[in-house]
Design a protein around this motif. Structure first.
Motif, PDB file in Angstrom:
ATOM      1  N   SER A   1      34.265  21.134 -32.018  1.00 56.62           N
ATOM      2  CA  SER A   1      33.104  22.119 -31.443  1.00 56.62           C
ATOM      3  C   SER A   1      33.197  22.048 -30.162  1.00 56.62           C
ATOM      4  O   SER A   1      33.182  21.070 -29.598  1.00 56.62           O
ATOM      5  N   HIS A   2      33.504  23.100 -29.567  1.00 61.43           N
ATOM      6  CA  HIS A   2      33.566  23.301 -27.914  1.00 61.43           C
ATOM      7  C   HIS A   2      31.920  22.882 -27.470  1.00 61.43           C
ATOM      8  O   HIS A   2      31.961  22.420 -26.313  1.00 61.43           O
ATOM      9  N   LEU A   3      31.003  23.363 -28.271  1.00 58.85           N
ATOM     10  CA  LEU A   3      29.519  22.944 -27.931  1.00 58.85           C
ATOM     11  C   LEU A   3      29.390  21.660 -27.955  1.00 58.85           C
ATOM     12  O   LEU A   3      28.733  21.144 -27.142  1.00 58.85           O
ATOM     13  N   VAL A   4      29.916  20.579 -28.717  1.00 57.23           N
ATOM     14  CA  VAL A   4      29.623  19.319 -28.675  1.00 57.23           C
ATOM     15  C   VAL A   4      30.522  18.722 -27.508  1.00 57.23           C
ATOM     16  O   VAL A   4      29.859  17.946 -26.717  1.00 57.23           O
ATOM     17  N   ALA A   5      31.651  19.221 -27.159  1.00 57.61           N
ATOM     18  CA  ALA A   5      32.283  18.698 -25.815  1.00 57.61           C
ATOM     19  C   ALA A   5      31.438  19.404 -24.647  1.00 57.61           C
ATOM     20  O   ALA A   5      31.248  18.436 -23.822  1.00 57.61           O
ATOM     21  N   LYS A   6      30.759  20.420 -24.742  1.00 59.28           N
ATOM     22  CA  LYS A   6      30.083  20.890 -23.580  1.00 59.28           C
ATOM     23  C   LYS A   6      28.789  19.956 -23.408  1.00 59.28           C
ATOM     24  O   LYS A   6      28.484  19.686 -22.305  1.00 59.28           O
ATOM     25  N   ARG A   7      28.051  19.687 -24.502  1.00 57.39           N
ATOM     26  CA  ARG A   7      26.748  19.109 -24.657  1.00 57.39           C
ATOM     27  C   ARG A   7      27.064  17.625 -23.861  1.00 57.39           C
ATOM     28  O   ARG A   7      26.318  16.996 -23.214  1.00 57.39           O
ATOM     29  N   MET A   8      28.250  16.732 -24.222  1.00 56.48           N
ATOM     30  CA  MET A   8      28.492  15.695 -24.167  1.00 56.48           C
ATOM     31  C   MET A   8      28.928  15.352 -22.590  1.00 56.48           C
ATOM     32  O   MET A   8      28.761  14.425 -21.825  1.00 56.48           O
ATOM     33  N   ALA A   9      29.596  16.628 -22.263  1.00 56.62           N
ATOM     34  CA  ALA A   9      29.824  16.567 -20.863  1.00 56.62           C
ATOM     35  C   ALA A   9      28.741  16.663 -20.057  1.00 56.62           C
ATOM     36  O   ALA A   9      28.734  15.951 -18.689  1.00 56.62           O
ATOM     37  N   ASP A  10      27.919  17.321 -20.265  1.00 58.57           N
ATOM     38  CA  ASP A  10      26.561  17.655 -19.638  1.00 58.57           C
ATOM     39  C   ASP A  10      25.806  16.200 -19.480  1.00 58.57           C
ATOM     40  O   ASP A  10      25.290  16.047 -18.575  1.00 58.57           O
ATOM     41  N   LEU A  11      26.011  15.387 -20.662  1.00 55.96           N
ATOM     42  CA  LEU A  11      25.260  14.098 -20.602  1.00 55.96           C
ATOM     43  C   LEU A  11      25.980  13.102 -19.953  1.00 55.96           C
ATOM     44  O   LEU A  11      25.654  11.753 -19.850  1.00 55.96           O
ATOM     45  N   GLY A  12      27.239  13.130 -19.372  1.00 55.59           N
ATOM     46  CA  GLY A  12      28.326  12.261 -18.921  1.00 55.59           C
ATOM     47  C   GLY A  12      28.958  11.309 -19.898  1.00 55.59           C
ATOM     48  O   GLY A  12      29.130  10.128 -19.654  1.00 55.59           O
ATOM     49  N   VAL A  13      28.766  11.721 -21.342  1.00 53.35           N
ATOM     50  CA  VAL A  13      29.625  10.758 -22.447  1.00 53.35           C
ATOM     51  C   VAL A  13      31.151  11.295 -22.104  1.00 53.35           C
ATOM     52  O   VAL A  13      31.072  12.122 -22.545  1.00 53.35           O
ATOM     53  N   ILE A  14      31.678  10.315 -22.135  1.00 55.55           N
ATOM     54  CA  ILE A  14      33.299  10.480 -21.868  1.00 55.55           C
ATOM     55  C   ILE A  14      33.915   9.952 -23.256  1.00 55.55           C
ATOM     56  O   ILE A  14      35.140  10.623 -23.239  1.00 55.55           O
ATOM     57  N   HIS A  15      33.308   9.243 -24.025  1.00 57.44           N
ATOM     58  CA  HIS A  15      34.154   8.625 -25.527  1.00 57.44           C
ATOM     59  C   HIS A  15      33.647   9.742 -26.395  1.00 57.44           C
ATOM     60  O   HIS A  15      32.788   9.535 -27.141  1.00 57.44           O
ATOM     61  N   VAL A  16      34.364  11.056 -26.275  1.00 59.41           N
ATOM     62  CA  VAL A  16      34.243  11.762 -27.383  1.00 59.41           C
ATOM     63  C   VAL A  16      35.453  12.107 -28.157  1.00 59.41           C
ATOM     64  O   VAL A  16      36.373  12.528 -27.823  1.00 59.41           O
ATOM     65  N   TYR A  17      35.284  11.685 -29.418  1.00 67.86           N
ATOM     66  CA  TYR A  17      36.464  11.954 -30.525  1.00 67.86           C
ATOM     67  C   TYR A  17      36.221  13.048 -31.480  1.00 67.86           C
ATOM     68  O   TYR A  17      35.234  12.758 -32.420  1.00 67.86           O
ATOM     69  N   GLN A  18      36.667  14.168 -31.431  1.00 64.05           N
ATOM     70  CA  GLN A  18      36.206  15.199 -32.526  1.00 64.05           C
ATOM     71  C   GLN A  18      37.617  15.319 -33.240  1.00 64.05           C
ATOM     72  O   GLN A  18      38.663  14.856 -32.914  1.00 64.05           O
ATOM     73  N   GLY A  19      37.250  15.889 -34.309  1.00 61.28           N
ATOM     74  CA  GLY A  19      38.401  16.237 -35.438  1.00 61.28           C
ATOM     75  C   GLY A  19      39.012  14.874 -36.225  1.00 61.28           C
ATOM     76  O   GLY A  19      40.139  14.942 -36.552  1.00 61.28           O
ATOM     77  N   GLN A  20      38.038  13.925 -36.184  1.00 57.55           N
ATOM     78  CA  GLN A  20      38.376  12.673 -36.692  1.00 57.55           C
ATOM     79  C   GLN A  20      38.034  12.425 -38.066  1.00 57.55           C
ATOM     80  O   GLN A  20      37.163  12.272 -38.578  1.00 57.55           O
ATOM     81  N   GLU A  21      39.209  12.816 -39.048  1.00 62.39           N
ATOM     82  CA  GLU A  21      39.116  12.734 -40.324  1.00 62.39           C
ATOM     83  C   GLU A  21      38.622  11.206 -40.898  1.00 62.39           C
ATOM     84  O   GLU A  21      38.038  10.859 -41.725  1.00 62.39           O
ATOM     85  N   ASP A  22      39.696  10.294 -40.180  1.00 57.40           N
ATOM     86  CA  ASP A  22      39.603   8.855 -40.480  1.00 57.40           C
ATOM     87  C   ASP A  22      38.589   8.441 -39.307  1.00 57.40           C
ATOM     88  O   ASP A  22      39.286   8.013 -38.303  1.00 57.40           O
ATOM     89  N   LYS A  23      37.354   8.387 -39.576  1.00 54.30           N
ATOM     90  CA  LYS A  23      36.389   7.745 -38.566  1.00 54.30           C
ATOM     91  C   LYS A  23      36.763   6.385 -38.223  1.00 54.30           C
ATOM     92  O   LYS A  23      36.538   5.864 -36.945  1.00 54.30           O
ATOM     93  N   LEU A  24      37.083   5.586 -39.188  1.00 50.52           N
ATOM     94  CA  LEU A  24      37.112   4.064 -39.115  1.00 50.52           C
ATOM     95  C   LEU A  24      38.621   3.721 -38.293  1.00 50.52           C
ATOM     96  O   LEU A  24      38.514   2.866 -37.300  1.00 50.52           O
ATOM     97  N   ALA A  25      39.598   4.419 -38.530  1.00 50.93           N
ATOM     98  CA  ALA A  25      40.817   4.371 -37.643  1.00 50.93           C
ATOM     99  C   ALA A  25      40.320   4.720 -36.184  1.00 50.93           C
ATOM    100  O   ALA A  25      40.819   4.096 -35.167  1.00 50.93           O
ATOM    101  N   CYS A  26      39.677   5.638 -35.919  1.00 51.39           N
ATOM    102  CA  CYS A  26      39.264   6.195 -34.488  1.00 51.39           C
ATOM    103  C   CYS A  26      38.383   5.090 -33.954  1.00 51.39           C
ATOM    104  O   CYS A  26      38.682   4.717 -32.839  1.00 51.39           O
TER     105      CYS A  26
END
Length: 182
Positions: free
Chosen positions: A71-96
């Motif tokens: 989601s572009h909205l997630v990327a935007k919100r996290m950028a606004d908050l200064g969160v740099i570790h943003v991993y989207q599209g992760q079907e295997d969350k444990l591997a990520c």
């Protein structure tokens, strides 16, 4: 919630957290998917959660997002908050999560993970502090060390942030520092 109201085992686990990892849908949002007439996705984020994430970072606790959706909205919100570790599209969350640990040279015991649904269980079983939001799926809640009082998207993330800061003795000292927009 004062840290002395917490069971000692939760306080101890929270005191060790150096990386707080969060799911998005159902944790940072209420889990509902809203679409405009023209097909654009809409999300609602709680402002208190945003300030909580900023407070973590200001106090030396890193923040990461691992989500299956993109989601572009997630990327935007996290950028606004200064969160740099943003991993989207992760079907295997444990591997990520494992790759993130390697990159940050951390152990799973140094981390918390906050989730709400079945795809979160893999990471939750590995971390030092597994957290479920109040309205999490029962299987997720059963595997959590701690559960928030608030639901996802309604201040649950802020509860997690407050817990971590209180357990680490940072809740009072950071109040004197300016945090900016949230």
């Amino acid at each position: 919630m004062p840290s002395n109201d917490l069971p000692a085992v939760i306080r101890d686990r929270a005191a060790k957290v150096r990386l707080a990892v969060f799911d998005v849908d159902g944790v940072l949002t209420d889990g509902r998917l809203w679409y405009s007439e023209d097909g654009h996705e809409l999300k609602s984020f709680h402002v208190h959660d945003g300030l909580g994430l900023k407070r973590l970072r200001a106090n030396g606790i890193e923040v990461a997002i691992i989500t299956a959706r993109i989601s572009h909205l997630v990327a935007k919100r996290m950028a606004d908050l200064g969160v740099i570790h943003v991993y989207q599209g992760q079907e295997d969350k444990l591997a990520c999560f494992d790759q993130l640990l390697h990159a940050m040279q951390l152990s799973a015991a140094d981390c918390s993970y906050t989730g709400d649904d079945l795809p979160d269980i893999g990471v939750m079983t590995q971390v030092g502090l597994a957290i479920a939001v109040a309205n999490a799926h029962p299987a997720v809640a059963a595997r959590a060390h701690w559960q928030t009082r608030r639901e996802g998207g309604a201040g649950a993330v802020r509860e997690v942030c407050d817990l971590l800061l209180q357990a680490q003795g940072k809740a009072d000292a950071e109040l004197a520092r300016p945090l900016g927009r949230h």
